[in-house]
Design a protein around this motif. Sequence first.
Motif, PDB file in Angstrom:
ATOM      1  N   THR A  73      -4.478   6.708  -0.521  1.00 14.70           N
ATOM      2  CA  THR A  73      -3.618   4.843  -0.151  1.00 14.70           C
ATOM      3  C   THR A  73      -3.989   4.478  -1.659  1.00 14.70           C
ATOM      4  OG1 THR A  73      -5.952   3.462   0.509  1.00 14.70           O
ATOM      5  CG2 THR A  73      -4.474   4.848   1.905  1.00 14.70           C
ATOM      6  N   MET A  74      -3.181   3.697  -1.980  1.00  7.47           N
ATOM      7  CA  MET A  74      -2.835   3.098  -3.250  1.00  7.47           C
ATOM      8  C   MET A  74      -2.993   1.507  -3.375  1.00  7.47           C
ATOM      9  SD  MET A  74      -2.626   6.154  -5.566  1.00  7.47           S
ATOM     10  CE  MET A  74      -2.820   8.328  -5.395  1.00  7.47           C
ATOM     11  N   GLU A  75      -2.703   1.084  -4.203  1.00  9.99           N
ATOM     12  CA  GLU A  75      -2.217  -0.073  -3.815  1.00  9.99           C
ATOM     13  C   GLU A  75      -0.903  -0.621  -4.398  1.00  9.99           C
ATOM     14  OE1 GLU A  75      -4.163  -3.010  -7.050  1.00  9.99           O
ATOM     15  OE2 GLU A  75      -6.343  -2.589  -6.600  1.00  9.99           O
ATOM     16  N   LYS A  76      -0.065   0.717  -4.971  1.00 12.67           N
ATOM     17  CA  LYS A  76       1.340   0.822  -5.505  1.00 12.67           C
ATOM     18  C   LYS A  76       2.020   1.556  -5.684  1.00 12.67           C
ATOM     19  CE  LYS A  76       0.860  -1.568 -10.122  1.00 12.67           C
ATOM     20  NZ  LYS A  76      -0.829  -1.894  -9.975  1.00 12.67           N
ATOM     21  N   ALA A  77       3.090   1.700  -6.190  1.00  6.85           N
ATOM     22  CA  ALA A  77       4.122   3.391  -6.152  1.00  6.85           C
ATOM     23  C   ALA A  77       3.103   3.493  -7.658  1.00  6.85           C
ATOM     24  CB  ALA A  77       5.546   3.421  -5.918  1.00  6.85           C
ATOM     25  N   GLU A  78       2.510   2.755  -8.734  1.00  8.21           N
ATOM     26  CA  GLU A  78       2.866   3.207  -9.874  1.00  8.21           C
ATOM     27  C   GLU A  78       1.856   3.649 -10.090  1.00  8.21           C
ATOM     28  OE1 GLU A  78       6.159   0.282  -9.527  1.00  8.21           O
ATOM     29  OE2 GLU A  78       4.201  -0.047  -8.911  1.00  8.21           O
ATOM     30  N   ASP A  79       0.582   3.023  -9.326  1.00 10.28           N
ATOM     31  CA  ASP A  79      -0.511   4.225  -9.284  1.00 10.28           C
ATOM     32  C   ASP A  79      -0.913   5.835  -9.206  1.00 10.28           C
ATOM     33  OD1 ASP A  79      -1.852   1.504  -9.731  1.00 10.28           O
ATOM     34  OD2 ASP A  79      -2.115   1.070  -7.552  1.00 10.28           O
ATOM     35  N   GLN A 112       5.417   4.764   1.581  1.00 11.63           N
ATOM     36  CA  GLN A 112       4.951   2.811   1.647  1.00 11.63           C
ATOM     37  C   GLN A 112       5.802   3.070   2.791  1.00 11.63           C
ATOM     38  OE1 GLN A 112       6.124   0.896  -1.265  1.00 11.63           O
ATOM     39  NE2 GLN A 112       4.595  -0.583  -1.571  1.00 11.63           N
ATOM     40  N   PRO A 113       4.484   2.491   3.564  1.00 13.52           N
ATOM     41  CA  PRO A 113       5.018   1.537   5.297  1.00 13.52           C
ATOM     42  C   PRO A 113       5.967   0.317   5.526  1.00 13.52           C
ATOM     43  CG  PRO A 113       2.813   2.556   5.050  1.00 13.52           C
ATOM     44  CD  PRO A 113       3.097   2.687   3.938  1.00 13.52           C
ATOM     45  N   LYS A 114       7.287   0.866   6.001  1.00 13.57           N
ATOM     46  CA  LYS A 114       8.149  -0.354   5.782  1.00 13.57           C
ATOM     47  C   LYS A 114       7.414  -1.453   5.859  1.00 13.57           C
ATOM     48  CE  LYS A 114      11.760   2.273   6.979  1.00 13.57           C
ATOM     49  NZ  LYS A 114      13.264   2.453   8.434  1.00 13.57           N
ATOM     50  N   ASN A 115       5.702  -1.600   6.410  1.00 14.70           N
ATOM     51  CA  ASN A 115       5.574  -3.179   6.264  1.00 14.70           C
ATOM     52  C   ASN A 115       4.871  -3.799   5.586  1.00 14.70           C
ATOM     53  OD1 ASN A 115       3.794  -2.334   6.671  1.00 14.70           O
ATOM     54  ND2 ASN A 115       2.815  -2.674   8.949  1.00 14.70           N
ATOM     55  N   MET A 157       1.344  -1.066   0.101  1.00 11.34           N
ATOM     56  CA  MET A 157      -0.218  -0.319   0.273  1.00 11.34           C
ATOM     57  C   MET A 157       1.008   1.157  -0.102  1.00 11.34           C
ATOM     58  SD  MET A 157      -3.014   1.527   2.993  1.00 11.34           S
ATOM     59  CE  MET A 157      -3.557  -0.124   2.527  1.00 11.34           C
ATOM     60  N   VAL A 158       0.145   2.424  -0.465  1.00  9.14           N
ATOM     61  CA  VAL A 158       0.933   3.234  -0.717  1.00  9.14           C
ATOM     62  C   VAL A 158      -0.029   5.033  -0.167  1.00  9.14           C
ATOM     63  CG1 VAL A 158       2.204   5.103  -2.756  1.00  9.14           C
ATOM     64  CG2 VAL A 158       2.627   2.913  -2.094  1.00  9.14           C
ATOM     65  N   TYR A 159       0.622   5.611   0.184  1.00  7.74           N
ATOM     66  CA  TYR A 159       0.287   7.013   0.969  1.00  7.74           C
ATOM     67  C   TYR A 159       0.032   7.391  -0.486  1.00  7.74           C
ATOM     68  CZ  TYR A 159      -1.294   4.349   5.176  1.00  7.74           C
ATOM     69  OH  TYR A 159      -2.293   3.426   5.770  1.00  7.74           O
ATOM     70  N   HIS A 160      -0.283   8.837  -0.218  1.00 10.59           N
ATOM     71  CA  HIS A 160      -0.572  10.006  -1.394  1.00 10.59           C
ATOM     72  C   HIS A 160      -1.008  10.887  -0.510  1.00 10.59           C
ATOM     73  CE1 HIS A 160      -0.613  12.474  -5.204  1.00 10.59           C
ATOM     74  NE2 HIS A 160      -1.600  12.795  -4.950  1.00 10.59           N
ATOM     75  N   ILE A 161      -0.489  12.042  -0.175  1.00 13.59           N
ATOM     76  CA  ILE A 161      -0.951  12.706   0.979  1.00 13.59           C
ATOM     77  C   ILE A 161      -0.301  14.302  -0.015  1.00 13.59           C
ATOM     78  CG2 ILE A 161      -1.129  13.979   2.677  1.00 13.59           C
ATOM     79  CD1 ILE A 161       0.514  11.444   4.498  1.00 13.59           C
ATOM     80  N   VAL A 162      -1.427  15.470  -0.434  1.00 15.78           N
ATOM     81  CA  VAL A 162      -1.576  16.269  -0.706  1.00 15.78           C
ATOM     82  C   VAL A 162      -1.346  17.740  -0.063  1.00 15.78           C
ATOM     83  CG1 VAL A 162      -1.550  17.501  -2.308  1.00 15.78           C
ATOM     84  CG2 VAL A 162      -1.675  15.567  -3.109  1.00 15.78           C
ATOM     85  N   MET A 163      -1.289  18.756   0.717  1.00 12.09           N
ATOM     86  CA  MET A 163      -1.485  19.438   1.689  1.00 12.09           C
ATOM     87  C   MET A 163      -1.472  21.046   0.157  1.00 12.09           C
ATOM     88  SD  MET A 163      -0.010  18.375   5.158  1.00 12.09           S
ATOM     89  CE  MET A 163       2.198  18.628   3.553  1.00 12.09           C
ATOM     90  N   TRP A 164      -2.415  22.161   0.822  1.00 11.89           N
ATOM     91  CA  TRP A 164      -2.829  23.328   0.222  1.00 11.89           C
ATOM     92  C   TRP A 164      -3.603  23.897   1.203  1.00 11.89           C
ATOM     93  CZ3 TRP A 164      -5.785  18.866  -1.722  1.00 11.89           C
ATOM     94  CH2 TRP A 164      -5.683  17.920  -2.570  1.00 11.89           C
TER      95      TRP A 164
END
Length: 103
Positions: free
Chosen positions: A62-68, A99-102, A1-8
């Motif tokens: 949250t996304m499945e993988k970094a490429e997403d 991407q969390p280490k786990n 899982m990958v987290y994508h966080i955007v702030m404005w």
Amino acid sequence: MVYHIVMWNFKKDIPEEKKPELKAAMAEHLQSLVGKVPGLLTVEFVTEPVSASTHEIALVTTMEKAEDVAVYGSHPEHVAVADTYVRPYVCDRACLNYQPKNN
């Protein structure tokens, strides 16, 4: 899982009384992308950060993988939402993908 966080922050010319309406529209339309953009698992839109924050609003996905992350960024549904409901009103964008280490 990958987290994508955007702030404005909102642009300086956005009146305070208009911000709740804009936040609601951003949240609704960004959350509607789940199921439309491949790999996008969850969307949380933060409208009330704690007072020590440096940004007014945030998107946590949250996304499945970094490429997403790239798929999401260029997906026509996302581009339409961002161009209509987000980009015209915001500035000071900050982004973090991790991407969390786990995982």
